[in-house]
Scaffold this motif. Structure first.
Motif, PDB file in Angstrom:
ATOM      1  N   ASN A  90       0.866  -1.175   0.000  1.00 12.08           N
ATOM      2  CA  ASN A  90       0.000   0.000   0.000  1.00 12.08           C
ATOM      3  C   ASN A  90       0.909   1.233   0.000  1.00 12.08           C
ATOM      4  O   ASN A  90       2.137   1.123   0.043  1.00 12.08           O
ATOM      5  CB  ASN A  90      -0.971  -0.018   1.190  1.00 12.08           C
ATOM      6  N   VAL A  91       0.339   2.407  -0.043  1.00  5.56           N
ATOM      7  CA  VAL A  91       1.142   3.633  -0.188  1.00  5.56           C
ATOM      8  C   VAL A  91       2.128   3.803   0.969  1.00  5.56           C
ATOM      9  O   VAL A  91       3.285   4.171   0.755  1.00  5.56           O
ATOM     10  CB  VAL A  91       0.260   4.881  -0.386  1.00  5.56           C
ATOM     11  N   ASN A  92       1.707   3.510   2.198  1.00  3.23           N
ATOM     12  CA  ASN A  92       2.604   3.686   3.345  1.00  3.23           C
ATOM     13  C   ASN A  92       3.756   2.686   3.315  1.00  3.23           C
ATOM     14  O   ASN A  92       4.896   3.034   3.645  1.00  3.23           O
ATOM     15  CB  ASN A  92       1.823   3.574   4.656  1.00  3.23           C
ATOM     16  N   GLN A  93       3.479   1.461   2.917  1.00  2.00           N
ATOM     17  CA  GLN A  93       4.541   0.464   2.794  1.00  2.00           C
ATOM     18  C   GLN A  93       5.521   0.844   1.683  1.00  2.00           C
ATOM     19  O   GLN A  93       6.722   0.663   1.811  1.00  2.00           O
ATOM     20  CB  GLN A  93       3.940  -0.915   2.508  1.00  2.00           C
ATOM     21  N   TYR A  94       4.991   1.381   0.584  1.00  2.00           N
ATOM     22  CA  TYR A  94       5.844   1.789  -0.539  1.00  2.00           C
ATOM     23  C   TYR A  94       6.745   2.956  -0.143  1.00  2.00           C
ATOM     24  O   TYR A  94       7.927   2.972  -0.453  1.00  2.00           O
ATOM     25  CB  TYR A  94       4.975   2.148  -1.743  1.00  2.00           C
ATOM     26  N   ILE A  95       6.188   3.917   0.575  1.00  2.00           N
ATOM     27  CA  ILE A  95       6.983   5.058   1.043  1.00  2.00           C
ATOM     28  C   ILE A  95       8.103   4.568   1.965  1.00  2.00           C
ATOM     29  O   ILE A  95       9.248   5.008   1.855  1.00  2.00           O
ATOM     30  CB  ILE A  95       6.085   6.103   1.736  1.00  2.00           C
ATOM     31  N   ALA A  96       7.788   3.639   2.868  1.00  2.00           N
ATOM     32  CA  ALA A  96       8.809   3.094   3.767  1.00  2.00           C
ATOM     33  C   ALA A  96       9.898   2.371   2.969  1.00  2.00           C
ATOM     34  O   ALA A  96      11.090   2.499   3.281  1.00  2.00           O
ATOM     35  CB  ALA A  96       8.169   2.140   4.780  1.00  2.00           C
ATOM     36  N   LEU A  97       9.511   1.628   1.934  1.00  2.00           N
ATOM     37  CA  LEU A  97      10.487   0.950   1.092  1.00  2.00           C
ATOM     38  C   LEU A  97      11.387   1.956   0.384  1.00  2.00           C
ATOM     39  O   LEU A  97      12.615   1.791   0.342  1.00  2.00           O
ATOM     40  CB  LEU A  97       9.785   0.059   0.063  1.00  2.00           C
ATOM     41  N   LEU A  98      10.809   3.019  -0.168  1.00  2.00           N
ATOM     42  CA  LEU A  98      11.613   4.051  -0.829  1.00  2.00           C
ATOM     43  C   LEU A  98      12.563   4.725   0.158  1.00  2.00           C
ATOM     44  O   LEU A  98      13.735   4.946  -0.162  1.00  2.00           O
ATOM     45  CB  LEU A  98      10.718   5.102  -1.477  1.00  2.00           C
ATOM     46  N   ASP A  99      12.069   5.046   1.347  1.00  2.00           N
ATOM     47  CA  ASP A  99      12.929   5.666   2.366  1.00  2.00           C
ATOM     48  C   ASP A  99      14.106   4.763   2.719  1.00  2.00           C
ATOM     49  O   ASP A  99      15.250   5.223   2.803  1.00  2.00           O
ATOM     50  CB  ASP A  99      12.128   5.982   3.638  1.00  2.00           C
ATOM     51  N   ALA A 100      13.845   3.476   2.912  1.00  2.00           N
ATOM     52  CA  ALA A 100      14.915   2.536   3.249  1.00  2.00           C
ATOM     53  C   ALA A 100      15.912   2.405   2.102  1.00  2.00           C
ATOM     54  O   ALA A 100      17.127   2.350   2.330  1.00  2.00           O
ATOM     55  CB  ALA A 100      14.325   1.172   3.598  1.00  2.00           C
ATOM     56  N   THR A 101      15.415   2.395   0.878  1.00  2.00           N
ATOM     57  CA  THR A 101      16.285   2.288  -0.294  1.00  2.00           C
ATOM     58  C   THR A 101      17.170   3.511  -0.424  1.00  2.00           C
ATOM     59  O   THR A 101      18.382   3.395  -0.661  1.00  2.00           O
ATOM     60  CB  THR A 101      15.443   2.087  -1.568  1.00  2.00           C
ATOM     61  N   ILE A 102      16.603   4.690  -0.250  1.00  2.00           N
ATOM     62  CA  ILE A 102      17.380   5.935  -0.346  1.00  2.00           C
ATOM     63  C   ILE A 102      18.423   5.996   0.759  1.00  2.00           C
ATOM     64  O   ILE A 102      19.575   6.367   0.521  1.00  2.00           O
ATOM     65  CB  ILE A 102      16.443   7.164  -0.328  1.00  2.00           C
ATOM     66  N   THR A 103      18.047   5.606   1.979  1.00  2.00           N
ATOM     67  CA  THR A 103      18.996   5.587   3.094  1.00  2.00           C
ATOM     68  C   THR A 103      20.163   4.664   2.781  1.00  2.00           C
ATOM     69  O   THR A 103      21.329   5.022   2.985  1.00  2.00           O
ATOM     70  CB  THR A 103      18.294   5.144   4.393  1.00  2.00           C
ATOM     71  N   LYS A 104      19.876   3.477   2.260  1.00  2.54           N
ATOM     72  CA  LYS A 104      20.930   2.520   1.920  1.00  2.54           C
ATOM     73  C   LYS A 104      21.831   3.087   0.817  1.00  2.54           C
ATOM     74  O   LYS A 104      23.056   2.937   0.874  1.00  2.54           O
ATOM     75  CB  LYS A 104      20.331   1.190   1.486  1.00  2.54           C
ATOM     76  N   MET A 105      21.247   3.747  -0.186  1.00  5.89           N
ATOM     77  CA  MET A 105      22.033   4.350  -1.265  1.00  5.89           C
ATOM     78  C   MET A 105      22.970   5.427  -0.719  1.00  5.89           C
ATOM     79  O   MET A 105      24.143   5.497  -1.103  1.00  5.89           O
ATOM     80  CB  MET A 105      21.114   4.941  -2.330  1.00  5.89           C
ATOM     81  N   LEU A 106      22.459   6.249   0.177  1.00  4.63           N
ATOM     82  CA  LEU A 106      23.274   7.311   0.762  1.00  4.63           C
ATOM     83  C   LEU A 106      24.394   6.730   1.621  1.00  4.63           C
ATOM     84  O   LEU A 106      25.520   7.234   1.599  1.00  4.63           O
ATOM     85  CB  LEU A 106      22.401   8.262   1.588  1.00  4.63           C
ATOM     86  N   GLU A 107      24.100   5.669   2.380  1.00  2.69           N
ATOM     87  CA  GLU A 107      25.138   5.024   3.191  1.00  2.69           C
ATOM     88  C   GLU A 107      26.217   4.410   2.304  1.00  2.69           C
ATOM     89  O   GLU A 107      27.404   4.521   2.605  1.00  2.69           O
ATOM     90  CB  GLU A 107      24.511   3.944   4.077  1.00  2.69           C
ATOM     91  N   THR A 108      25.812   3.789   1.217  1.00  2.00           N
ATOM     92  CA  THR A 108      26.782   3.194   0.271  1.00  2.00           C
ATOM     93  C   THR A 108      27.646   4.282  -0.357  1.00  2.00           C
ATOM     94  O   THR A 108      28.868   4.137  -0.474  1.00  2.00           O
ATOM     95  CB  THR A 108      26.042   2.393  -0.813  1.00  2.00           C
ATOM     96  N   GLU A 109      27.030   5.394  -0.723  1.00  2.00           N
ATOM     97  CA  GLU A 109      27.774   6.510  -1.320  1.00  2.00           C
ATOM     98  C   GLU A 109      28.765   7.093  -0.324  1.00  2.00           C
ATOM     99  O   GLU A 109      29.915   7.344  -0.659  1.00  2.00           O
ATOM    100  CB  GLU A 109      26.791   7.602  -1.769  1.00  2.00           C
ATOM    101  N   GLN A 110      28.315   7.260   0.922  1.00  2.00           N
ATOM    102  CA  GLN A 110      29.202   7.793   1.961  1.00  2.00           C
ATOM    103  C   GLN A 110      30.362   6.842   2.212  1.00  2.00           C
ATOM    104  O   GLN A 110      31.513   7.264   2.360  1.00  2.00           O
ATOM    105  CB  GLN A 110      28.438   8.045   3.261  1.00  2.00           C
ATOM    106  N   SER A 111      30.095   5.549   2.263  1.00  2.00           N
ATOM    107  CA  SER A 111      31.127   4.539   2.472  1.00  2.00           C
ATOM    108  C   SER A 111      32.155   4.566   1.346  1.00  2.00           C
ATOM    109  O   SER A 111      33.365   4.486   1.588  1.00  2.00           O
ATOM    110  CB  SER A 111      30.497   3.155   2.575  1.00  2.00           C
ATOM    111  N   SER A 112      31.698   4.713   0.123  1.00  2.00           N
ATOM    112  CA  SER A 112      32.609   4.794  -1.035  1.00  2.00           C
ATOM    113  C   SER A 112      33.497   6.028  -0.952  1.00  2.00           C
ATOM    114  O   SER A 112      34.688   5.982  -1.263  1.00  2.00           O
ATOM    115  CB  SER A 112      31.813   4.820  -2.336  1.00  2.00           C
ATOM    116  N   GLN A 113      32.913   7.155  -0.532  1.00  2.00           N
ATOM    117  CA  GLN A 113      33.681   8.388  -0.396  1.00  2.00           C
ATOM    118  C   GLN A 113      34.717   8.259   0.715  1.00  2.00           C
ATOM    119  O   GLN A 113      35.845   8.720   0.580  1.00  2.00           O
ATOM    120  CB  GLN A 113      32.759   9.573  -0.134  1.00  2.00           C
ATOM    121  N   ASP A 114      34.333   7.610   1.815  1.00  2.00           N
ATOM    122  CA  ASP A 114      35.256   7.425   2.935  1.00  2.00           C
ATOM    123  C   ASP A 114      36.442   6.541   2.524  1.00  2.00           C
ATOM    124  O   ASP A 114      37.584   6.780   2.939  1.00  2.00           O
ATOM    125  CB  ASP A 114      34.548   6.802   4.131  1.00  2.00           C
TER     126      ASP A 114
END
Length: 117
Positions: A90-114
């Motif tokens: 549903n919309v709330n589950q999809y939003i949570a999935l997108l938030d988790a995906t974006i967080t993981k992408m940002l963590e991966t990007e930060q890790s690569s930069q480090d």
């Protein structure tokens, strides 16, 4: 049924929607119901459940921008009388999935930069 803000953004400015079903038609989860055209893309519109097609949103013919400006209220796409597919988000589950995906992408990007420092 309607688009999330994310999906509306990916589509670009909403242009039009066309349906290949009529009021009273029986539809099933995953069935193609028509297509939506945006400035950036044309995409199929799929059914989210099992039941009877009620109608498309008549306001979109007069105010297509509702899909972009108010996707969770007045910018809905279609009505279905029946049962949603329980395997789909549903919309709330999809939003949570997108938030988790974006967080993981940002963590991966930060890790690569480090690691490159």
């Amino acid at each position: 049924m309607g688009f999330t803000k994310f999906a509306a953004r990916m589509l670009g400015d909403f242009v039009e929607i066309t349906y290949s079903v009529q009021s009273g038609d029986r539809v099933g989860a995953g069935d193609s119901l028509g297509s939506v055209e945006g400035f950036k893309a044309i995409s199929e519109v799929y059914c989210v459940g099992e039941g009877i097609w009620v109608r498309g949103n008549p306001e979109l013919e007069r105010q297509a921008e509702l899909v972009d400006k108010d996707p969770y209220d007045q910018g809905w796409l279609y009505e279905l009388q029946g049962t949603a597919n329980p395997e789909w988000l549903n919309v709330n589950q999809y939003i949570a999935l997108l938030d988790a995906t974006i967080t993981k992408m940002l963590e991966t990007e930060q890790s690569s930069q480090d690691q490159s420092c």
